[in-house]
Design an enzyme around this catalytic site. Structure first.
Site, PDB file in Angstrom:
ATOM      1  N   GLU A 145     -75.030 -40.768 -60.438  1.00 27.11           N
ATOM      2  CA  GLU A 145     -74.021 -40.561 -59.395  1.00 27.11           C
ATOM      3  C   GLU A 145     -73.027 -41.710 -59.302  1.00 27.11           C
ATOM      4  O   GLU A 145     -71.859 -41.492 -58.973  1.00 27.11           O
ATOM      5  CB  GLU A 145     -74.693 -40.327 -58.042  1.00 27.11           C
ATOM      6  CG  GLU A 145     -75.356 -38.951 -57.902  1.00 27.11           C
ATOM      7  CD  GLU A 145     -76.631 -38.788 -58.692  1.00 27.11           C
ATOM      8  OE1 GLU A 145     -77.170 -39.810 -59.185  1.00 27.11           O
ATOM      9  OE2 GLU A 145     -77.113 -37.646 -58.848  1.00 27.11           O
TER      10      GLU A 145
ATOM     11  N   HIS B 183     -83.550 -33.161 -50.308  1.00 26.53           N
ATOM     12  CA  HIS B 183     -82.682 -32.000 -50.499  1.00 26.53           C
ATOM     13  C   HIS B 183     -82.184 -31.417 -49.182  1.00 26.53           C
ATOM     14  O   HIS B 183     -81.619 -30.320 -49.177  1.00 26.53           O
ATOM     15  CB  HIS B 183     -83.433 -30.895 -51.268  1.00 26.53           C
ATOM     16  CG  HIS B 183     -83.713 -31.220 -52.707  1.00 26.53           C
ATOM     17  ND1 HIS B 183     -84.623 -32.169 -53.075  1.00 26.53           N
ATOM     18  CD2 HIS B 183     -83.198 -30.722 -53.860  1.00 26.53           C
ATOM     19  CE1 HIS B 183     -84.679 -32.232 -54.405  1.00 26.53           C
ATOM     20  NE2 HIS B 183     -83.819 -31.372 -54.899  1.00 26.53           N
TER      21      HIS B 183
HETATM   22  C1  LIG Z   1     -80.349 -39.136 -58.266  1.00 28.08           C
HETATM   23  C2  LIG Z   1     -80.586 -37.696 -58.508  1.00 28.08           C
HETATM   24  N1  LIG Z   1     -79.558 -36.918 -58.872  1.00 28.08           N
HETATM   25  C3  LIG Z   1     -79.744 -35.602 -59.082  1.00 28.08           C
HETATM   26  C4  LIG Z   1     -80.969 -35.025 -58.935  1.00 28.08           C
HETATM   27  C5  LIG Z   1     -81.158 -33.512 -59.151  1.00 28.08           C
HETATM   28  N2  LIG Z   1     -81.960 -33.280 -60.334  1.00 28.08           N
HETATM   29  C6  LIG Z   1     -83.286 -33.041 -60.247  1.00 28.08           C
HETATM   30  S1  LIG Z   1     -84.002 -32.927 -61.733  1.00 28.08           S
HETATM   31  C7  LIG Z   1     -82.552 -33.158 -62.534  1.00 28.08           C
HETATM   32  C8  LIG Z   1     -82.534 -33.196 -64.026  1.00 28.08           C
HETATM   33  C9  LIG Z   1     -83.464 -34.214 -64.573  1.00 28.08           C
HETATM   34  O1  LIG Z   1     -83.543 -34.128 -65.960  1.00 28.08           O
HETATM   35  P1  LIG Z   1     -84.551 -34.999 -66.805  1.00 28.08           P
HETATM   36  O2  LIG Z   1     -84.420 -36.426 -66.420  1.00 28.08           O
HETATM   37  O3  LIG Z   1     -84.333 -34.662 -68.230  1.00 28.08           O
HETATM   38  O4  LIG Z   1     -86.009 -34.540 -66.356  1.00 28.08           O
HETATM   39  P2  LIG Z   1     -86.664 -33.097 -66.475  1.00 28.08           P
HETATM   40  O5  LIG Z   1     -86.362 -32.368 -65.217  1.00 28.08           O
HETATM   41  O6  LIG Z   1     -86.116 -32.445 -67.675  1.00 28.08           O
HETATM   42  O7  LIG Z   1     -88.137 -33.328 -66.580  1.00 28.08           O
HETATM   43  C10 LIG Z   1     -81.514 -33.309 -61.629  1.00 28.08           C
HETATM   44  C11 LIG Z   1     -80.092 -33.497 -61.997  1.00 28.08           C
HETATM   45  C12 LIG Z   1     -82.024 -35.864 -58.538  1.00 28.08           C
HETATM   46  N3  LIG Z   1     -83.268 -35.403 -58.339  1.00 28.08           N
HETATM   47  N4  LIG Z   1     -81.804 -37.185 -58.338  1.00 28.08           N
END
Ligand SMILES: Cc1ncc(C[n+]2csc(CCOP(=O)(O)OP(=O)(O)O)c2C)c(N)n1
Ligand SMILES: Cc1ncc(C[n+]2csc(CCOP(=O)(O)OP(=O)(O)O)c2C)c(N)n1
Ligand SMILES: [Mg+2]
Ligand SMILES: [Mg+2]
Lengths: 398, 341, 398, 341
Positions: free
Chosen positions: D77, D146
């Site tokens: 972000e 959330h």
């Molecule tokens: C700071 C933040 N920004 C956005 C989110 C929303 N979000 C939750 S999971 C995710 C994707 C995460 O991807 P990755 O790190 O590859 O982990 P995966 O879910 O694939 O295990 C996002 C954007 C969040 N939880 N925290």
């Protein structure tokens, strides 16, 4: 309260997503190559076909019993995952975050840890939780909305699930620094910490700062990145030009890519990395190359952004199947064993369903409890006023 | 308080129990006493080791307690707070120094999402005995980002406690009490007052951490302030006394939780309240005080609660800070308005 | 207002720092090695002794006139720096951030830029400002407290000084993305952006995110890290295990270490990097290996944390002296030239002093102006009330 | 407004000028209209491209405007906001999506230190026409982080403007007005109301961006709310009407600058005010409203300003959110208390 369904299906009136995403041929090729091939540096000990291969640096002696144990772990945690997913569909959970496809990465890493080691998970680490002795039922409250995880993180040496991407990496670095400051690093009895995060997380500033801190303080920390190829709808290419394990190069500690669908290789590499850390040679980055076989969460619709071909291809690399083939081929397990594990899985599923549907809602005063360790008179007044109001209400007043 | 409550006077007290100290020296001695009392207390921050911090508040501590208890960290505030969280889980009691108020924001996410919430998330299984020290406020002729008053962000954040000291005795004792506290404490230090002096009795804690205190009794109107504005308010009360107006001055000391009982009591007597703070007023601690007092003292107020604060602008270039910061005249002007209502 | 002196001397009553910091012999050796040796990868074209050496990848044809220009730039900006430092000592500035010792890094980098390129400085980039055509007097307001920089950043293509460490790196990445989106990248006429930050800054999350963004979007961005060996009192070892230019390895773009006290090498490497970026081959990281010869700021007391030996050693590597030696040896400049530059420097110093001591204080209403582009009625009311109050006051009221 | 003020109705309006839309669809059409009107408008965020955002607010935009105008960014972000700053300097008008309220904090530093201050720092030479869209608030049964309401942090920050829409018409128009605005705007979208429907006239702007609006006239007491709590307040007014109590309901719409003139006017008639907000109350926008109203309407108030808000706790597990969030009954209870004062 608003029903979990609302959360699951953001647009109740909308038609289902028309068709699967349709990238160009070029993108398909690029996409398939990117997710399928781990590259020359991929550490593998058990091929998708269940062939045992050797590796010059990372190998492992595994007994039949140990391998049966890993198999059982993976089957059981997959069952937990599928049951919870189904419970969400039935409205019993607000959301579920599936681990499907990542069983080997998590069981391999988790079983490499000792009881005295510490783990900092992200939110998909149900398999790691399992290896730390956390009851699957203890995970449910998070997704049902009754609590935020009910295990004791200190006793289990398993930190609460962290949802803000990247935060836990710094927390883990601090903990590992503490292990070192406590004199618990330097020999085979040393302690180490593991930190789990995804491919998408590698972009966050906190992950970088975790790398900087751990490197500068020689922290006994294994960074375990599960590259499941996707961060919700974004492929790894949106986060990095290079394979993620190479990120470690810029910080001066080793980065290794392991086949995250190979429980043996993951176990071997993680054991080695933890041992390096206990002896004071940390930190180390492991990229477990794997695949998110299901949606990001039960609220997600992957058909909008990825091709089913990709999924089909990864099915051939299933982490559980290859172990089963190997166990059979080695005659390390018979059908009685496999049936036994199935039965255990059934029982576990049953227990989970039973537990979930009977979970009580927390009492309203829980809103106010444990905000502070030493209390806050203003908040207590707010609580009392609210409880008064509620009880007046119950008494038919107003 | 869960931390070992040793008798610190023996370990830390200098020769005479009552000394005249600056706020900065009192903080330094308070930190030293806390480190002596509990080996789990560690300091983290930028330039706090050999340099002793840009304000020398940690002067000499690394020399005496070693690099493992006084950490010159890499240059990243999220890293400082985020690793402090892990160290706290491991059983340490980290005291983080943020070099200047305006540099707390890179660490804001870790403070709001982890420090403030871990105790709640784990239903009390994880405690966060972290102190985040912030030299704050203006009046020192500095460049941008070095004169801010960000305390309201933290007062708005459930799970944190926020305090500010205004004199050497409080500086000495409050920092130790904050370190003893099992909740995370944002500790705001009035940097423009670092070199003001006062008496410190190192043998007796003068009061509790989360309590406001009436510093000067009065009858015509009440002034409430904290940190650097306490001095300004006391000066205003002195000046007003010469004109025959009797102002009661209350030092808030605790900004979250607010301890407004003494304020209510005072306003019920005086009927008038002026809140003084350097921070911009919009959606601030000063707003909260006004909101609470108008509710609790509705029938006692003879004039609305007035606020004398920094303006709702970024902190201006320092040649303008004299105008930006509330001073004796602006405080008295508000008192006059209140009295004339 | 409180006098600038208060800021300069935090502890008015305190005795001067007793003695210089006294590290162990081991630390001395380590410290000296770390700051002195650029290592085998250091790009150098002009040795400290003024010998022109060649380099296989980076070389440059330089005319006598060009080199005289670089020399003049360095002498003048050093004079500006020393004058401003003196003005601070006289209480005319609240603080000053010296660039002493970093003239070659800044003039080399700055002169490599074209007018159409954009620069994002940190707070020590007086030399870069100079090359962007910013009058030194335009810098003074920041340090005197009358403004926050008075040049037009859009016209000069030189962003305001950024004080929050690391912030500008992301801002620069965004700007460079914009250059690309505008179609200004791809050939020799392309635009590029430069971003300046220090060794300490490399630990910040924002710098990492800037690397990620620039890499993923192929942004035409040159990251220019002036490693002056110190972040206030912390040596580079507190930020990284590896030389900083190697950080780029983990992101998949080139990282180069240049002798930051060698204006020719810095010019050559930066020109090359900018050209790569204009052609679409960005980003690129340059680490300029240099030394902060003065205190961090006028408020700082380096004797508390570093040895004077270190300073002495670096004096031998002075960025201006070696050019002078070379100019003389080549017979590219005579004493008339050197005297002319000295005279220019004197005039510039005079102008600066004159300007500074006559700088008017800004009017009080400036507090309220330009907070918003489209106004804010509440703030305007606050302003009016305050100005009323002030004018009532002036009228003798109260 | 400095942005080109084209006639958008022609470009973006669907067949009939008045349609029934959800808030989410209205936002989607509003964003589309803004992108059509000005090629410098770009969207940035996580998963906003192919996926169309987790709430589908940007659905179809990447398909129609390409990957260079609808950017699926890396997951960070601070990166989103920090690069938006650079793009804005380059002449773009970035619209950033923060996936959920609780994830704005990693970007907090860039917002507070750069977005909010660059115009001031450069005396107007750099503008920051950035919109930061934040789906906010609870009531959707989600996990931690959330369901938060962080708007007060931004209202406290000078240099930012903060708005929230409560219905489809405002959603459609306010998002376009925010994008047209040359100041940075934090745009808070009431996520639990995304699927509520209402009429949208795409041919006529119903009003200005930074204005509050009386949604329902009344005589006995005034309710002030914004975002998701507007619906709750209207419901409360309906219920009260059945009991013979006439409540005036004001939708704040703009949270900073506050437009309290309609509130003052209302309170001068009704003598009673209840502020409704999901956010914790301590040092919040609700506090600011109370502080201002007690000052401006000192002699008109027949009861103190009361606040009905989320509690001063972290957002609880979602099974408790029904209790945490102000609802019709809690609002009416406060109205009763006010009337009985
Ligand atoms: C700071 C933040 N920004 C956005 C989110 C929303 N979000 C939750 S999971 C995710 C994707 C995460 O991807 P990755 O790190 O590859 O982990 P995966 O879910 O694939 O295990 C996002 C954007 C969040 N939880 N925290
Ligand atoms: C976010 C932030 N934290 C702390 C500071 C205080 N500070 C100013 S300069 C500095 C050291 C920077 O070192 P480096 O990046 O090496 O740059 P140099 O000053 O050596 O040019 C620090 C800690 C700051 N300006 N911003
Ligand atoms: Mg992933
Ligand atoms: Mg430096």
């Amino acid at each position: 309260m608003s029903s979990p369904e609302q959360w699951t299906h953001p647009e109740p009136d909308a038609a289902p997503a028309a068709t699967a995403a349709k990238p160009t041929a070029e993108q398909v090729i690029a996409g398939l190559r990117a997710t399928d091939e781990g590259g020359a540096d991929l550490v593998q000990l058990l091929t998708p076909e269940g062939e045992r291969v050797s590796h010059p640096d990372f190998d492992i002696d595994i007994t039949a019993e140990e391998l049966r144990g890993l198999y059982r772990d993976m089957v059981l945690i997959r069952r937990v995952d599928r049951e919870a997913n189904a419970l969400q569909r039935k409205g019993q959970l607000g959301i579920w975050v599936p681990l499907l496809g990542q069983e080997a990465a998590q069981i391999g890493a988790g079983r490499a840890m000792r009881e005295t080691d510490m783990a900092f998970p992200s939110y998909r680490e149900h398999g790691i939780a399992w290896t730390r002795g956390i009851k699957p039922t203890d995970l449910l409250g998070i997704f049902r909305g009754t609590d935020m995880g009910s295990w004791d993180p200190v006793e289990k040496r398993f930190h609460p699930y962290t949802i803000v991407i990247g935060n836990q990496v710094l927390n883990a670095a601090g903990y590992a620094m503490g292990q070192k400051f406590d004199g618990k690093v330097g020999d085979d009895e040393g302690e180490a910490t593991m930190c789990f995060f995804g491919d998408g997380a590698t972009s966050q500033g906190d992950v970088h700062e975790g790398f900087v801190w751990a490197a500068v303080y020689d922290a006994p920390l294994v960074f375990f990145c599960q590259n499941n190829q996707w961060a919700i709808s974004e492929p790894t290419e949106r986060q990095s030009r290079l394979p993620l394990y190479q990120r470690a190069r810029g910080y001066g500690f080793p980065g290794i890519r392991v086949d995250g669908n190979d429980v043996l290789a993951t176990l071997a590499v993680t054991k080695w990395a933890l041992d390096e850390c206990r002896h004071g040679n940390g930190p180390i980055l492991i990229e477990a190359f794997t695949y998110r076989m299901d949606a990001h969460t039960t609220s997600d619709d992957p058909s909008r952004y990825r091709l089913s071909d990709e999924l089909e291809m990864w099915k051939l690399k299933d982490p559980i199947e290859r172990v089963k083939v190997y166990l059979v081929r080695q005659q390390w397990a018979d059908s009685e064993f496999f049936e036994g594990v199935e039965a255990e899985a059934d029982a576990l599923g049953e227990e989970l369903r039973e537990f979930c549907t009977n979970m009580p809602d927390p009492p309203a005063e829980r809103i106010f409890s444990n905000v502070y360790a030493e209390g806050n008179p203003n908040l207590e007044a707010q609580r009392d006023e609210f409880l008064d109001y509620v009880s007046g209400f119950a008494g038919g007043e107003h | 308080m869960a931390a070992p409550t040793m008798d610190r006077s023996a370990a830390a007290a200098p020769a005479s129990p009552v000394q005249t100290l600056t706020i900065s020296k009192a903080l330094n001695l308070g930190l030293r006493a806390a480190m002596e009392a509990n080996p789990k207390v560690i300091m983290m921050g930028e330039d706090i080791g050999k340099l002793g911090g840009v304000f020398r508040i940690t002067d000499g501590l690394q020399k005496d307690f070693g690099e493992q208890r006084v950490l010159d960290t890499p240059l990243a505030e999220s890293g400082i707070i985020g690793t402090a969280v892990g160290l706290a889980i491991r059983g340490y009691r980290p005291v983080c120094e943020i070099q200047f108020d305006g540099f707390i924001f890179p660490g804001f996410d870790q403070i709001v999402s982890q420090v403030a919430k871990l105790h709640y998330r784990t239903q009390g299984k994880i405690k966060m005995p972290i102190v985040i020290r912030v030299p704050f406020g203006g009046g020192i002729g500095a460049v941008e980002h070095h004169s801010e008053s960000p305390e309201s962000y933290f007062a708005h954040t459930a799970g944190l406690k926020v305090v500010s000291c205004s004199n050497p005795s409080d500086a000495y004792w409050m920092i130790q009490q904050a370190i003893d506290c099992d909740d995370p404490v944002l500790f705001f230090e009035p940097k423009r007052r670092y070199y003001e002096k006062g008496e410190v009795d190192t043998t007796a804690q003068p009061g509790k951490l989360f309590e406001s205190r009436v510093l000067r009794p009065g009858t015509d109107a009440t002034l409430v302030a904290y940190g650097p504005m306490v001095r300004t308010s006391l000066d205003a009360a002195n000046a007003a006394a010469e004109d025959g107006t009797s102002l009661e001055v209350i030092d808030l000391r605790t900004l979250s939780p607010l301890d407004l009982a003494p304020v209510f009591e005072s306003v019920r007597r005086t009927g008038r309240l002026v809140v003084v703070s350097e921070a911009p007023s919009e959606s601030s601690i000063a707003s909260e005080i006004a909101a609470k007092v108008q509710q609790e003292c509705f029938y006692s107020l003879q004039a609305p609660v007035l606020r004398v604060t920094g303006f709702d602008t970024p902190y201006p270039p320092s040649k303008l800070e004299e105008e930006f910061l509330p001073d004796l005249d602006r405080v008295l002007h508000a008192v006059d308005r209140s009295l004339a209502w």
